[in-house]
Design a protein around this motif. Structure first.
Motif, PDB file in Angstrom:
ATOM      1  N   ALA A  71       1.027  -1.201  -0.249  1.00 59.16           N
ATOM      2  CA  ALA A  71       0.273  -0.282  -0.061  1.00 59.16           C
ATOM      3  C   ALA A  71       0.661   1.040  -0.444  1.00 59.16           C
ATOM      4  CB  ALA A  71      -0.658  -0.300   1.192  1.00 59.16           C
ATOM      5  N   ALA A  72       2.195   1.369   0.320  1.00 66.53           N
ATOM      6  CA  ALA A  72       2.471   2.641   1.115  1.00 66.53           C
ATOM      7  C   ALA A  72       3.788   2.849  -0.625  1.00 66.53           C
ATOM      8  CB  ALA A  72       3.501   1.892   2.139  1.00 66.53           C
ATOM      9  N   SER A  73       3.752   2.156  -1.099  1.00 67.08           N
ATOM     10  CA  SER A  73       4.659   1.901  -2.657  1.00 67.08           C
ATOM     11  C   SER A  73       3.468   1.944  -3.339  1.00 67.08           C
ATOM     12  CB  SER A  73       4.825   0.389  -2.872  1.00 67.08           C
ATOM     13  OG  SER A  73       3.975  -0.239  -3.142  1.00 67.08           O
ATOM     14  N   LYS A  74       2.209   2.191  -3.560  1.00 65.62           N
ATOM     15  CA  LYS A  74       1.148   1.951  -4.257  1.00 65.62           C
ATOM     16  C   LYS A  74       0.847   3.653  -4.232  1.00 65.62           C
ATOM     17  CE  LYS A  74      -1.799  -1.531  -4.992  1.00 65.62           C
ATOM     18  NZ  LYS A  74      -2.459  -2.482  -5.343  1.00 65.62           N
ATOM     19  N   GLU A  75       1.099   3.762  -2.941  1.00 70.26           N
ATOM     20  CA  GLU A  75       1.343   6.171  -2.225  1.00 70.26           C
ATOM     21  C   GLU A  75       1.732   6.554  -2.903  1.00 70.26           C
ATOM     22  OE1 GLU A  75       0.520   5.953   1.407  1.00 70.26           O
ATOM     23  OE2 GLU A  75      -2.333   4.901   1.728  1.00 70.26           O
ATOM     24  N   GLU A  80       1.747   7.402  -6.536  1.00 71.11           N
ATOM     25  CA  GLU A  80       0.978   8.437  -6.849  1.00 71.11           C
ATOM     26  C   GLU A  80       1.095   9.786  -6.969  1.00 71.11           C
ATOM     27  OE1 GLU A  80      -2.917   7.360  -4.673  1.00 71.11           O
ATOM     28  OE2 GLU A  80      -3.680   5.271  -6.039  1.00 71.11           O
ATOM     29  N   LEU A  81       1.595   9.921  -5.555  1.00 69.42           N
ATOM     30  CA  LEU A  81       2.370  11.285  -5.146  1.00 69.42           C
ATOM     31  C   LEU A  81       3.425  11.597  -6.224  1.00 69.42           C
ATOM     32  CD1 LEU A  81       2.978  13.326  -3.117  1.00 69.42           C
ATOM     33  CD2 LEU A  81       4.423  12.096  -2.300  1.00 69.42           C
ATOM     34  N   LEU A  82       4.182  10.201  -6.969  1.00 72.39           N
ATOM     35  CA  LEU A  82       5.225  10.501  -7.867  1.00 72.39           C
ATOM     36  C   LEU A  82       4.515  11.818  -8.798  1.00 72.39           C
ATOM     37  CD1 LEU A  82       8.388   8.290  -7.003  1.00 72.39           C
ATOM     38  CD2 LEU A  82       8.325  10.901  -7.032  1.00 72.39           C
ATOM     39  N   ARG A  83       3.728  10.444  -9.353  1.00 71.45           N
ATOM     40  CA  ARG A  83       2.979  10.881 -10.332  1.00 71.45           C
ATOM     41  C   ARG A  83       2.129  11.795 -10.402  1.00 71.45           C
ATOM     42  NH1 ARG A  83      -0.644   7.046 -10.879  1.00 71.45           N
ATOM     43  NH2 ARG A  83       0.369   5.654 -11.578  1.00 71.45           N
ATOM     44  N   ASP A  84       1.163  12.792  -9.097  1.00 69.09           N
ATOM     45  CA  ASP A  84       1.290  14.128  -8.618  1.00 69.09           C
ATOM     46  C   ASP A  84       2.465  15.204  -9.329  1.00 69.09           C
ATOM     47  OD1 ASP A  84      -0.866  16.074  -8.559  1.00 69.09           O
ATOM     48  OD2 ASP A  84      -1.063  15.359  -6.363  1.00 69.09           O
ATOM     49  N   MET A  85       3.887  14.536  -8.739  1.00 70.60           N
ATOM     50  CA  MET A  85       4.239  16.032  -8.895  1.00 70.60           C
ATOM     51  C   MET A  85       4.809  16.096 -10.031  1.00 70.60           C
ATOM     52  SD  MET A  85       6.460  14.628  -5.744  1.00 70.60           S
ATOM     53  CE  MET A  85       7.728  16.023  -5.718  1.00 70.60           C
ATOM     54  N   LYS A  86       4.606  14.791 -10.895  1.00 75.71           N
ATOM     55  CA  LYS A  86       5.247  15.434 -12.303  1.00 75.71           C
ATOM     56  C   LYS A  86       4.223  16.188 -13.579  1.00 75.71           C
ATOM     57  CE  LYS A  86       8.221  10.597 -12.405  1.00 75.71           C
ATOM     58  NZ  LYS A  86       8.198   9.622 -13.578  1.00 75.71           N
ATOM     59  N   GLU A  87       2.960  15.449 -13.165  1.00 78.28           N
ATOM     60  CA  GLU A  87       1.635  16.199 -13.690  1.00 78.28           C
ATOM     61  C   GLU A  87       1.012  17.512 -13.020  1.00 78.28           C
ATOM     62  OE1 GLU A  87      -1.815  13.519 -13.375  1.00 78.28           O
ATOM     63  OE2 GLU A  87      -0.630  11.881 -14.312  1.00 78.28           O
ATOM     64  N   HIS A  88       1.362  18.289 -11.865  1.00 76.55           N
ATOM     65  CA  HIS A  88       1.445  19.082 -11.420  1.00 76.55           C
ATOM     66  C   HIS A  88       2.699  19.653 -10.632  1.00 76.55           C
ATOM     67  CE1 HIS A  88      -2.970  19.304 -12.971  1.00 76.55           C
ATOM     68  NE2 HIS A  88      -2.670  17.484 -11.953  1.00 76.55           N
ATOM     69  N   PRO A  89       3.507  20.334 -11.127  1.00 75.99           N
ATOM     70  CA  PRO A  89       4.883  20.113 -10.499  1.00 75.99           C
ATOM     71  C   PRO A  89       4.098  22.021  -9.617  1.00 75.99           C
ATOM     72  CG  PRO A  89       5.133  20.981 -12.459  1.00 75.99           C
ATOM     73  CD  PRO A  89       4.187  20.148 -12.353  1.00 75.99           C
ATOM     74  N   LYS A  90       3.366  22.621 -10.232  1.00 75.80           N
ATOM     75  CA  LYS A  90       3.196  24.299  -9.179  1.00 75.80           C
ATOM     76  C   LYS A  90       2.739  23.387  -7.615  1.00 75.80           C
ATOM     77  CE  LYS A  90       3.413  26.923 -13.468  1.00 75.80           C
ATOM     78  NZ  LYS A  90       2.244  27.645 -14.567  1.00 75.80           N
ATOM     79  N   ARG A  91       2.029  22.800  -7.752  1.00 72.08           N
ATOM     80  CA  ARG A  91       1.915  22.540  -6.799  1.00 72.08           C
ATOM     81  C   ARG A  91       2.340  22.303  -5.014  1.00 72.08           C
ATOM     82  NH1 ARG A  91      -2.795  17.965  -7.890  1.00 72.08           N
ATOM     83  NH2 ARG A  91      -4.263  19.706  -9.398  1.00 72.08           N
TER      84      ARG A  91
END
Length: 314
Positions: free
Chosen positions: A276-280, A283-294
């Motif tokens: 579960a930790a590896s999945k989270e 998802e965090l790394l994918r979100d950082m790649k798609e929306h780095p300004k956040r």
């Protein structure tokens, strides 16, 4: 009366002389006019090889007749062939399958007829034509040998001439010098071999002892090498056994759940939490790649940060 008696004697003597002359002439031709014990036979040859009238006719080396006549065959189909008429005594028996050969009649080169008798088949009758052959005489056998001898003699002459041209006085002198040197070398070799023989005889006991020592040393070296090999093999086998024991301990600990690998292999909750930790994290790394300004805010002029408004996409 006396005259008539004398003429009668002269006439009678003349008849006797003529009769003797006729008989001698016929005898030389192979015909005995005083004897009716001869039979005539014929044989045909393409080449009579020097056979002549009155030549001897023999069987197994025994004279049984003579050649009576030789003439050409008048038959157009056999033009050029020669017919030989010969006589044989009546008491001589042979069949029509016999062969009449022309053979050499001695070293002088005379020819004669030799009957090779055959007793199979019908008996030969006077006037029969027998089969003829020309035998190989001594000189015809010597012809190939003579050619070879002449060739060998010519080759020997050529070799001798070349050798005479090659062996001039200077070459002969050099050969003599070389032979002397060879003799000197051979003498030295003989002397050396004799010295070696003496040396071996004088040191026979020492050589035997040395060979015995070498043999003992080689035996000891073999024993030492075998011992070292056994020790090395024993050490390697002990290390392998120790390593296998360690591996067995590790695998048994994992199987019973001891240590980190054992707990990871046996604890299903830990495995589920890690998954579960590896999945989270993914998802965090994918979100950082798609929306780095956040996650990163940077301004050269100190611009105020805009408040983040959540959109439908987020």
């Amino acid at each position: 009366m006396k005259r008539n008696y004398r003429e009668l004697k002269v006439g009678f003597a003349s008849l006797i002389v003529l009769a003797l002359f006729y008989w001698g002439f016929g005898f030389l031709k192979g015909r005995n006019v005083l004897s009716s014990t001869l039979n005539s036979y014929y044989v045909t040859y393409s080449n009579i090889s020097g056979l002549q009238k009155s030549s001897q006719v023999s069987i197994n080396g025994f004279s049984v007749g003579k050649v009576l006549d030789i003439y050409f065959n008048e038959d157009p189909k056999h033009r050029g062939e020669l017919i030989v008429e010969f006589t044989v005594e009546k008491q001589v028996y042979f069949s029509k399958n016999s062969i009449v050969k022309i053979a050499s009649d001695g070293i002088m080169g005379g020819k004669s007829l030799v009957i090779v008798p055959s007793y199979q088949g019908d008996k030969a009758t006077p006037g029969d034509y027998l089969k003829g052959e020309v035998g190989v005489d001594l000189f015809s056998k010597l012809d190939p040998l003579q050619v070879k001898m002449e060739s060998a003699i010519s080759s020997i002459e050529i070799v001798a001439k070349r050798m005479s041209d090659l062996l001039d006085e200077e070459t002969i002198t050099e050969l003599q010098s070389s032979i002397k040197k060879i003799n000197t070398v051979l003498s030295s070799v003989v002397s050396t071999s004799q010295s070696i023989d003496v040396l071996v005889k004088n040191n026979d006991d020492k050589l035997n002892k040395t060979l015995s020592s070498v043999e003992a040393t080689s035996y000891n070296l073999k024993a030492v090498s075998d011992s070292l090999a056994k020790v090395k093999i024993l050490s390697i086998s002990q290390k392998i056994n120790k390593t296998v024991a360690n591996l067995e301990g590790i695998t048994s600990g994992i199987a019973t759940g001891e240590g980190s690998l054992g707990k990871l292999a046996k604890d299903e909750d830990l495995y589920n939490n890690l998954e579960a930790a590896s999945k989270e994290l993914e998802e965090l790394l994918r979100d950082m790649k798609e929306h780095p300004k956040r996650f990163v805010h940077f301004s050269l002029f100190g611009k105020k940060e805009k408040k983040y408004k959540k959109t439908k996409e987020n």
